[in-house]
Design an enzyme around this catalytic site. Structure first.
Site: not given
Ligand code: PEP
Ligand code: MG
Length: 595
Positions: A197, A340, A437, A461, A508
């Site tokens: 932070h 999502r 993922e 993931d 993402c």
């Molecule tokens: C991922 O798993 O790459 C993802 C974008 O989801 P999160 O990081 O929210 O698990």
């Molecule tokens: Mg994920």
């Protein structure tokens, strides 16, 4: 600036936490180390002990309220939220009730029980993989230390005359805020990193910061001259006139480079030969929207809706969710927002606790939502209602088979029927996508493509499941490799098969926002990048400076390599040559050149 003998110039490396280059004298900000002693309390003193704790909490509230007001005035309400979150901790009735109870039953002093009780929450939160849980841990630690300091009646001096580089063992967000009332040239700390932070605030305050400089205080006295380079994470102690000249030159180059980044804002993410990709951002909190809009993105590629569950005991109602989703969709309109559905379980937020031996291989994401159709329907109706302006899409996390997608789509149809029956408007042709993922989803990418309108690769993931490495586990974290050849080949497969199946394929996961991966991903044919907001200008700059063919050629070379070292070194060498101004992999040593 001069450094005549006997002073020796020393260059120390740390983590680039806030950009900028500063030159100046050091002011060492010292806080007494917090020592928490364990002490028995006589029965007659217990109520006094509880009273002492309450006064310290009240005092902490007063201090934080002042800091909050100052932060709001200086940085606006969005950045000041950190302190609101800290104030909320001070209102946590459950926490302080249990501290009071323990003081009574265990007859121990307030410092000891408070520290012990808060440590439990702190450990739980700080071991989580999700950034917002770790943020909570940071807040908890800062608040705990504030109460403890007040219990011990410690005083801190935060005012000084003149302009200084502040050096400290560690600085909390509140310290960074309070100290900024002085003329601070830069911050240097021994502890901390780029995602704290404090680093976030330093960036907002535009104060160059280098964190994690091992034992820097040993080299600094009051008024030692330093150069702080918040771009590369370097601190030069007692710089020679030649070094100072060199850094002044660098500062000018950076100013020119940053000027070019802001010029990119309204330009598309397209290569020199006209290959266009979508460059979107990941969104966690609504408060980030202002910043995101200023960055010039093509939309939100991932809104982590589960952040709405932070600190909640029950799922928010359809109406509460609708208000939130609509506000985001409206702020971004006409740009697309991909919402999502709640990704909970694993180590992420849960409204109820379940015991699982292997939570990452357990009840997570879409699996939970399909088991709770009423909760799922509430969310789907809320998202559909927010889609009336036709700029919203839905995405499902943790999908591992086709059946899950079909069941989820059936629930979307049910939600649509219910809204139609009530005459509530929504986007009839709203796009639906799936996150890739889980390796199984990657293997069946072409089948998934037949069921939805887009795929978005969640590398965070995917990499951990593909390589069987828990990235939160320090013992094996070196094996968590973004550039493992298996990862790259898997990505190519997902992109080819997904696109072959007629849908667009985005990413993402964090890898989308890693400048080292940008050329490779463009070359692999990725259609959409969804990145952390502050990385967007750099990623756009890279995309706009390359040719598609050159990126494809680079991807072919990488696909033929068989170790992560080789791939990383090659990509690093290419980046160093083409984009010497773009910092790579903050805080991690990167290889200098091809071997
Ligand atoms: C991922 O798993 O790459 C993802 C974008 O989801 P999160 O990081 O929210 O698990
Ligand atoms: Mg994920």
């Amino acid at each position: 600036m001069s450094a005549s003998p006997p002073y020796r110039e020393i260059t120390l490396k740390g983590i680039a936490a806030a950009p900028g280059i500063a030159f100046g004298r050091v002011y060492v900000f010292r806080k007494d180390e917090l020592v928490v002693q364990e002490r028995r309390v006589a029965p007659g003193e217990i109520e006094g002990e509880i009273g002492r704790l309450q006064s310290s909490i009240d005092r902490s509230k007063k201090e934080l309220t002042k800091i909050l007001a100052f932060a709001e005035e200086k940085l606006g309400p969005a950045q000041a939220k950190i302190f609101e979150a800290q104030l909320l901790i001070l209102d946590d009735v459950v926490l302080f009730d249990s501290v009071n109870k323990r003081i009574r039953y265990e007859r121990m002093n307030a410092e000891f029980i408070l520290h012990d009780e808060m440590e439990k929450y702190f450990r739980l939160m700080s071991s989580a993989r999700e950034s917002y849980a770790r943020d909570r841990a940071m807040d908890l630690e800062e608040v705990r230390n504030r109460i403890l300091r007040n219990l011990q009646e410690q005083k801190l001096t935060s005012r000084f005359d003149g302009s200084f580089v502040i050096a400290a063992h560690s600085l909390g967000a509140a310290d960074a805020m309070i100290l900024s009332r002085n003329n601070v040239l830069a911050y240097v700390t021994e502890a901390g990193g780029a995602t704290s932070h404090m680093a976030l605030l330093a960036r907002a305050l535009k104060i160059p910061t280098v964190a994690g400089v091992h034992q820097v205080l040993q080299h600094l006295g009051e008024e030692t001259e330093v150069i702080v380079d918040g771009y590369s994470g370097t601190v030069v102690v007692n710089p020679s006139p030649t070094t100072a000249r060199e850094y002044r030159g660098r500062l000018r180059e950076h100013e020119v480079f940053e000027g070019t980044l802001s010029e990119l804002r309204d330009l598309p993410a397209e290569t020199l030969d006209g290959h266009r990709v979508t460059l979107a951002v990941n969104l966690e909190l609504r408060e980030e929207l202002d910043f995101i809009l200023k960055q010039g993105s093509d939309g939100v590629g991932l809104y982590r809706s589960e952040t709405l569950l932070i600190g909640k005991e029950v799922f928010p109602s359809e109406e509460q969710q609708f208000q939130e989703y609509r506000a985001i969709a409206e702020a971004m309109a006409p740009l697309r927002v991909i919402i999502r559905t709640f990704d909970i379980g694993g180590d992420k937020l849960m409204t109820q606790q379940t015991r699982e031996n292997n939570p990452f291989l357990g009840w997570r994401g879409i699996r939970i939502m399909l088991d709770k159709p009423q909760v799922f329907l509430d969310q789907l109706r809320a998202i559909l209602r927010a889609s009336a302006r036709r700029n919203v899409a839905i995405m499902f996390p943790m999908v591992s088979n086709i059946k899950e997608v079909r069941l989820a789509r059936q629930l979307i149809e049910q939600a649509k029927d219910e809204l139609r029956a009530k005459g509530i408007p929504f986007d009839e042709s709203l796009s639906v996508g799936v996150m890739v993922e889980v390796p199984a989803a990657a293997v069946i990418a072409e089948d998934l493509a037949r069921e939805v309108q887009f795929l978005s690769i969640g590398t965070n993931d995917l990499i951990q499941y593909l390589l069987a490495v828990d990235r939160g586990n320090d013992i094996v974290s070196e094996l968590y490799q973004e550039f493992h050849p298996a990862v790259i080949r898997f990505l190519r497969r997902i992109i080819e098969r997904g696109k072959g199946g007629g849908v667009w394929v985005g990413m993402c996961g964090e890898m989308a926002g890693d400048p080292l991966a940008t050329m490779l991903l463009v070359g692999l044919g990725l259609d959409e990048f969804s990145v952390v907001p502050n990385m967007l200008p750099e990623i756009k700059k890279i995309i706009r400076s390359i040719h598609f063919n050159e990126a494809k050629h680079l991807a072919d070379r990488v696909l033929a390599m068989d170790t992560e070292d080789e791939i990383r070194q090659y990509l690093t060498a290419v980046m160093r040559q083409k984009f010497p101004d773009i910092p790579l992999a903050q805080g991690q040593p990167v290889p200098e050149r091809l071997t």
